[in-house]
Design an enzyme around this catalytic site. Structure first.
Site, mmCIF file in Angstrom:
data_model
loop_
_atom_site.group_PDB
_atom_site.id
_atom_site.type_symbol
_atom_site.label_atom_id
_atom_site.label_comp_id
_atom_site.label_asym_id
_atom_site.label_seq_id
_atom_site.Cartn_x
_atom_site.Cartn_y
_atom_site.Cartn_z
ATOM 1 N N TYR A 146 0.521 -1.656 0.236
ATOM 2 C CA TYR A 146 0.187 0.116 0.146
ATOM 3 C C TYR A 146 0.842 0.871 0.051
ATOM 4 C CZ TYR A 146 -3.017 -3.548 1.705
ATOM 5 O OH TYR A 146 -3.971 -4.879 1.366
ATOM 6 N N CYS A 147 2.341 1.545 0.864
ATOM 7 C CA CYS A 147 2.514 2.304 0.692
ATOM 8 C C CYS A 147 4.152 1.823 0.513
ATOM 9 C CB CYS A 147 2.735 2.447 2.348
ATOM 10 S SG CYS A 147 3.216 4.871 2.293
ATOM 11 N N PRO A 148 4.791 2.566 -0.642
ATOM 12 C CA PRO A 148 4.843 3.951 -1.865
ATOM 13 C C PRO A 148 3.691 3.032 -2.252
ATOM 14 C CG PRO A 148 6.860 3.230 -1.909
ATOM 15 C CD PRO A 148 6.121 2.223 -0.644
#
Ligand SMILES: Cc1cc2nc3c(=O)[nH]c(=O)nc-3n(C[C@H](O)[C@H](O)[C@H](O)COP(=O)(O)OP(=O)(O)OC[C@H]3O[C@@H](n4cnc5c(N)ncnc54)[C@H](O)[C@@H]3O)c2cc1C
Lengths: 86, 376
Positions: A23-25
């Protein structure tokens, strides 16, 4: 995760970014970073479980002037293939 | 069994201490050995740099002696690795010493590389090293009003910094009574204000309320001689104070040894093994995994790996996979914060910021030292 494969163009290299379940980045940010590492004409295939990738990757690719090669869905995984154009 | 850990930052230290606790008996009997090589005798709490850049944490508060953080059984050398001879299970250091191992863990971290974007180092300030954070504080302190631009390169460590730096600067100028003279322009590489969608949506509402202008799909290609930012998308940004989150690279030694492009090592997302190697592991910012480059990532990876390395000795095989867990605090101003927690299977669902989470983050800034020792 980058992995080397042959692209749709036999002369071009295709690298795979496996961003499934991350999900992140996130898939687009990974793609932007990876674009700097490849040569003009080479392809990147992003694997993503985020449906948003099917629209936000093409949006950026078109804005910058790279090329979309294809977008397909296999099960719950999106495969988005792009080519570096400049 | 000899474990060699290269890097004495968040990941390396938590791993070394956690493993030493699990292998207490084996270490005392000489059956196991843990050696750590690092580039410095100091351990820096990097998240503290955000506060240094706004004058709220003095540089000396950021450091502890690395040796004081380690379990006594760990052999520690301030002698950076120079050559990785993975075929012969050896690492050669700057002093010329050669260290053999059964298991190698690489945790050399990442660094901001503003020099990779023309003009960025000369025309912007950032909070990614002590020197840069102090220079940022000087510029922020002297700022009398005008336009503040925030630009973000990829990849970068600590995904919350772009938002946090904006929120804390906004509150700082408000406290100085010059908020009405400062206009913020926040930019971000992808099509929303943060990579985590719910965080991006929340920031959109907060920024609208605070009057902060935003541009998305904004990827810096250069900063010209006048300090104007130009982007790959053909946009421009003028500002009086340019704050950057520079693109990052792994350490030069990783590139010099051909272990991974840009200094990031290809790593298996579950076992944390370097791809193609059975006894080399990578944790923290040094992996090429598409997950947050954050201390919490390094922490959870270190815990999973310590458990597995100890299990290798005790059961002959690993016992669990790294599940992709990340936990990030998000400072939403000078006295409010929230957090995001997620893993490979569970997306984040951050709550509205409040004072309690901010004070917990303040407490964590001190508790970190217990966490590095492997106590938390
Ligand atoms: C301003 C700022 C704010 C941050 N805020 C947060 C936050 O709120 N939450 C969060 O989770 N994370 C945050 N981070 C990110 C976090 O600090 C890093 O992701 C984390 O430190 C990574 O851990 P690591 O072990 O991979 O690398 P590091 O902690 O950077 O450690 C690397 C170690 O390797 C050593 N080394 C380097 N080269 C060699 C060599 N050749 N041989 C031997 N050793 C070597 C170094 O001396 C160092 O000890 C922040 C970072 C910054 C800069």
């Amino acid at each position: 995760m980058l992995e080397l494969l042959r692209g749709t163009d036999p002369m071009a290299e295709r690298k795979v970014i496996d961003a499934r379940g991350t999900y992140c980045p996130g898939p687009l940010m990974e793609l932007i970073a990876a674009m700097k590492q490849i040569e003009v004409g080479d392809e990147l295939e992003v694997l993503s479980t985020d449906e948003g990738s099917a629209s936000d990757i093409p949006e950026w690719i078109n804005k910058v002037g790279h090329e979309m090669v294809e977008t397909t869905q296999q099960g719950d995984v999106w495969h988005v293939v792009v080519r570096k154009a400049k | 069994m000899k474990t060699l850990i290269v890097g004495g930052g968040m990941g390396g230290t938590i791993l070394a201490n956690n493993l030493a606790r699990r292998l207490g008996r084996e270490l005392r009997s000489g059956k196991a050995q843990i050696t750590m090589l690092s580039a410095s005798d100091q351990h820096m709490y990097q998240p503290g740099l955000l506060y240094t850049s706004i004058g709220r944490m003095a540089p000396d508060e950021l450091y502890r002696d690395q040796a004081s953080l380690l379990e006594p059984e760990i052999e520690f050398h301030v002698d950076p690795a120079v050559t990785f001879d993975l075929d012969n299970n050896r690492v050669v250091t700057k002093s010329g010493k050669s260290h053999g191992y059964d298991q190698l863990v690489i945790a050399t971290g990442s660094r901001a590389a503003p020099e990779t974007v023309p003009g960025l180092a000369e025309h912007s300030v950032n909070c990614y090293t002590e020197q840069n954070a102090l220079e940022m504080w000087r510029r922020v302190r002297e700022f009398k009003g005008g336009k503040v631009g925030i630009v973000v390169g990829v990849p970068h460590k600590c995904p919350m910094i772009p938002l946090e730096v904006t929120f804390v600067l906004h509150d700082y100028f408000k406290d100085r009574g010059i908020a009405d003279k400062v206009q913020f322009h926040y930019t971000y590489p992808i099509g929303r204000l943060h990579s985590l969608e719910p965080v991006g949506k929340w920031a959109e509402r907060e920024f609208a309320r605070m009057g902060i202008q935003t541009t998305t799909l904004f990827n810096i290609s250069e900063v010209d001689g006048e300090g104007v930012v130009h982007t790959e998308e053909g946009e421009k940004l003028e500002s009086d104070l340019l704050i950057s989150v520079p693109p990052h690279k792994g350490m030069q030694v990783i590139e010099d040894n051909n272990l991974g492009a840009n200094g990031f090592i290809p790593t298996d997302r579950l076992s944390l093994k370097m791809e193609g190697r059975d006894n080399v592991y990578v944790i923290g910012d040094t992996t090429n995994l598409p997950i947050s480059k954050a201390g919490s990532t390094a922490h959870f990876e270190a815990e999973a790996l310590a458990e597995n390395l100890a299990a290798l000795m005790k059961f002959g095989e690993p016992v669990r996979d790294y599940d992709g867990k990340v936990f990030c605090f998000i400072e939403a101003g000078k006295d409010r914060a929230t957090y995001a927690m997620f893993d490979y299977n569970n997306p984040p669902a951050p709550k509205a910021p409040n004072k309690a989470v901010h004070w917990f983050k303040m407490a964590y800034n001190q508790l970190y030292w217990a966490s590095a020792r492997g106590l938390l």
